[in-house]
Design a protein around this motif. Sequence first.
Motif, PDB file in Angstrom:
ATOM      1  N   CYS A 168       0.622  -0.962  -0.098  1.00  0.00           N
ATOM      2  CA  CYS A 168      -0.048  -0.075   0.125  1.00  0.00           C
ATOM      3  C   CYS A 168       0.955   1.334  -0.048  1.00  0.00           C
ATOM      4  N   PHE A 169       0.426   2.415  -0.729  1.00  0.00           N
ATOM      5  CA  PHE A 169       1.064   3.476  -0.829  1.00  0.00           C
ATOM      6  C   PHE A 169       0.175   4.631  -0.798  1.00  0.00           C
ATOM      7  N   ASN A 170       0.993   5.953  -0.820  1.00  0.00           N
ATOM      8  CA  ASN A 170       0.324   7.050  -0.910  1.00  0.00           C
ATOM      9  C   ASN A 170       1.143   8.050  -1.826  1.00  0.00           C
ATOM     10  N   ILE A 171       0.342   8.916  -2.521  1.00  0.00           N
ATOM     11  CA  ILE A 171       1.033   9.686  -3.483  1.00  0.00           C
ATOM     12  C   ILE A 171       0.491  11.237  -2.990  1.00  0.00           C
ATOM     13  N   THR A 172       1.840  12.038  -2.786  1.00  0.00           N
ATOM     14  CA  THR A 172       1.635  13.310  -2.411  1.00  0.00           C
ATOM     15  C   THR A 172       2.417  14.266  -3.590  1.00  0.00           C
ATOM     16  N   ASP A 173       1.864  15.383  -3.741  1.00  0.00           N
ATOM     17  CA  ASP A 173       2.812  16.417  -4.377  1.00  0.00           C
ATOM     18  C   ASP A 173       3.184  17.290  -3.489  1.00  0.00           C
ATOM     19  N   GLU A 174       4.559  17.877  -3.437  1.00  0.00           N
ATOM     20  CA  GLU A 174       5.312  18.842  -2.692  1.00  0.00           C
ATOM     21  C   GLU A 174       5.970  19.616  -3.323  1.00  0.00           C
ATOM     22  N   GLY A 175       6.382  20.719  -2.793  1.00  0.00           N
ATOM     23  CA  GLY A 175       7.074  21.858  -3.362  1.00  0.00           C
ATOM     24  C   GLY A 175       5.989  22.830  -4.021  1.00  0.00           C
ATOM     25  N   GLU A 176       6.671  23.972  -4.867  1.00  0.00           N
ATOM     26  CA  GLU A 176       6.071  25.021  -5.325  1.00  0.00           C
ATOM     27  C   GLU A 176       6.169  24.941  -6.838  1.00  0.00           C
ATOM     28  N   PRO A 177       5.049  24.603  -7.456  1.00  0.00           N
ATOM     29  CA  PRO A 177       4.999  24.144  -8.812  1.00  0.00           C
ATOM     30  C   PRO A 177       5.310  25.502  -9.649  1.00  0.00           C
ATOM     31  N   GLU A 178       4.879  26.572  -9.357  1.00  0.00           N
ATOM     32  CA  GLU A 178       5.170  27.980  -9.980  1.00  0.00           C
ATOM     33  C   GLU A 178       6.296  28.521  -9.484  1.00  0.00           C
ATOM     34  N   SER A 179       7.203  27.981  -8.863  1.00  0.00           N
ATOM     35  CA  SER A 179       8.491  28.690  -8.267  1.00  0.00           C
ATOM     36  C   SER A 179       9.433  27.951  -9.297  1.00  0.00           C
ATOM     37  N   PRO A 180      10.649  28.921  -9.289  1.00  0.00           N
ATOM     38  CA  PRO A 180      11.709  28.262  -9.987  1.00  0.00           C
ATOM     39  C   PRO A 180      12.042  26.735  -9.719  1.00  0.00           C
ATOM     40  N   CYS A 181      11.807  26.289  -8.483  1.00  0.00           N
ATOM     41  CA  CYS A 181      12.312  25.215  -8.008  1.00  0.00           C
ATOM     42  C   CYS A 181      11.343  24.091  -8.645  1.00  0.00           C
ATOM     43  N   GLY A 182      10.074  24.491  -8.841  1.00  0.00           N
ATOM     44  CA  GLY A 182       8.916  23.602  -9.170  1.00  0.00           C
ATOM     45  C   GLY A 182       8.679  22.521  -7.848  1.00  0.00           C
ATOM     46  N   GLY A 183       8.055  21.549  -8.473  1.00  0.00           N
ATOM     47  CA  GLY A 183       7.434  20.636  -7.517  1.00  0.00           C
ATOM     48  C   GLY A 183       7.847  19.215  -7.788  1.00  0.00           C
ATOM     49  N   LYS A 184       7.373  18.153  -7.161  1.00  0.00           N
ATOM     50  CA  LYS A 184       7.602  16.762  -7.436  1.00  0.00           C
ATOM     51  C   LYS A 184       6.439  16.108  -6.666  1.00  0.00           C
ATOM     52  N   ARG A 185       6.025  14.895  -7.570  1.00  0.00           N
ATOM     53  CA  ARG A 185       5.116  13.753  -6.844  1.00  0.00           C
ATOM     54  C   ARG A 185       5.720  12.886  -6.473  1.00  0.00           C
ATOM     55  N   LEU A 186       5.521  12.534  -5.171  1.00  0.00           N
ATOM     56  CA  LEU A 186       6.153  11.324  -4.460  1.00  0.00           C
ATOM     57  C   LEU A 186       5.393  10.038  -4.226  1.00  0.00           C
ATOM     58  N   ARG A 187       5.647   8.828  -4.323  1.00  0.00           N
ATOM     59  CA  ARG A 187       5.042   7.685  -3.945  1.00  0.00           C
ATOM     60  C   ARG A 187       5.851   7.269  -2.455  1.00  0.00           C
ATOM     61  N   SER A 188       4.922   7.269  -1.300  1.00  0.00           N
ATOM     62  CA  SER A 188       5.479   6.570  -0.046  1.00  0.00           C
ATOM     63  C   SER A 188       4.839   5.428   0.291  1.00  0.00           C
ATOM     64  N   TRP A 189       5.299   4.670   1.130  1.00  0.00           N
ATOM     65  CA  TRP A 189       4.797   3.629   1.910  1.00  0.00           C
ATOM     66  C   TRP A 189       3.646   3.989   2.828  1.00  0.00           C
ATOM     67  N   ASP A 190       2.512   3.171   2.693  1.00  0.00           N
ATOM     68  CA  ASP A 190       1.451   3.652   3.621  1.00  0.00           C
ATOM     69  C   ASP A 190       1.382   2.647   4.689  1.00  0.00           C
ATOM     70  N   ASN A 191       0.711   2.776   5.861  1.00  0.00           N
ATOM     71  CA  ASN A 191       0.453   1.837   6.534  1.00  0.00           C
ATOM     72  C   ASN A 191      -1.162   1.471   6.959  1.00  0.00           C
ATOM     73  N   CYS A 192      -1.834   0.360   6.526  1.00  0.00           N
ATOM     74  CA  CYS A 192      -3.231   0.223   6.394  1.00  0.00           C
ATOM     75  C   CYS A 192      -3.683  -0.007   8.115  1.00  0.00           C
ATOM     76  N   MET A 193      -2.873  -0.023   9.122  1.00  0.00           N
ATOM     77  CA  MET A 193      -3.198  -0.106  10.428  1.00  0.00           C
ATOM     78  C   MET A 193      -3.426   1.527  10.830  1.00  0.00           C
ATOM     79  N   SER A 194      -2.811   2.272  10.171  1.00  0.00           N
ATOM     80  CA  SER A 194      -3.029   3.653  10.613  1.00  0.00           C
ATOM     81  C   SER A 194      -4.603   4.157  10.532  1.00  0.00           C
ATOM     82  N   SER A 195      -5.009   4.917  11.704  1.00  0.00           N
ATOM     83  CA  SER A 195      -6.408   5.378  11.579  1.00  0.00           C
ATOM     84  C   SER A 195      -6.746   6.629  10.418  1.00  0.00           C
TER      85      SER A 195
END
Length: 359
Positions: free
Chosen positions: A260-287
């Motif tokens: 199981c995993f979660n997908i999040t977007d981080e960063g500032e897409p309209e800044s010179p640094c831009g942003g990134k999309r991350l896939r991270s492990w998720d935990n099905c026992m978490s509330s």
Amino acid sequence: MSMIRFVASDGLPGLAASLARGGRRVLVPVEKPAASKPSVVFAPWEPGIAMTLAKATVPPKEAVLPECETLMTFRKNRDAADLNQTTVELAPVEAAQPTVVFACRPCDARGFAALDKPFLEGVYADPYYRARREALTVVSLTCATGCETCFCHWVGGGPTSPVGSDVLITEIEGGYVLQAMTPRGEELLGATDLADGADKFPLAEAARKAAWASLVPAPDLKEAAASLRAVFDDAAFWEAETARCLSCGACTYFCPTCYCFNITDEGEPESPCGGKRLRSWDNCMSSRYTREASGHNPRPQKFQRMRNRVSHKFWTYPENWGSFLCSGCGRCIANCPVCLDIRAIVLDAVAAARGKAGA
């Protein structure tokens, strides 16, 4: 007979070093000091690294499914002539690095085989997983004996199971016999200067038989899926089974087959640094695992989350893919702070279903 090679007792570190030539990443088990107790993790081989052949505390799953990975980077570019118009610039994902997982255990290799089904054999193949999997060679070390928390033979595996392995290593007196199990394994062994080991293979077979003989007979789990279905709505059963659970997630993070995993977007897409999309492990026992944007959570109670976890491994995944989503490594048992045992939950479900049927 498949390709067989032999290496002396002190030769495995040298073999790992030779495999690391040419830009290949070789992940080997190493001991990591800790304040409470040391752990064994997989780390890239490098000169001077102290490799161990002890069973790893964590599985080598990150070789194909990293704990956190960047799926893409992105940046918005505004049209200077019309600021209402934007374009999105996407950066390509780097190619997967050729990797060898070295001296993992058969339960770990079986974990890769379990992950292959949803990530490669579903309606859509995951391109990130596929790239890493196609670049991966798995070299497994068979187990000489069973242990208290292992139950690989309950779920279709075993201490010498070849499933998921490209090369299978078996310890014999004076060294190790290496057997290629796949064309990829033959290619790897063929590129080494190891001596032919065909004459020693009978010793390896004897060692494997001895490993199986050390196991306590396994219960028949053919009723597991139907039993879990039968008790799925029995809240009292699940509350009793999971009363001690802390929802810490150790059982998922140490599991070679949880994906199981979660997908999040981080960063500032309209800044010179831009942003990134991350896939991270998720935990099905978490509330928070199934909590929706509205705030509604279809599994607010921990017994519901454990019910989902166990049912997925022993009921719904087998229905879809024909095998258990569990390699019997026992890490969820060994690392649970309150000693919950997934084996006991499944067997209790079988007994409860039989009781309901006989009532």
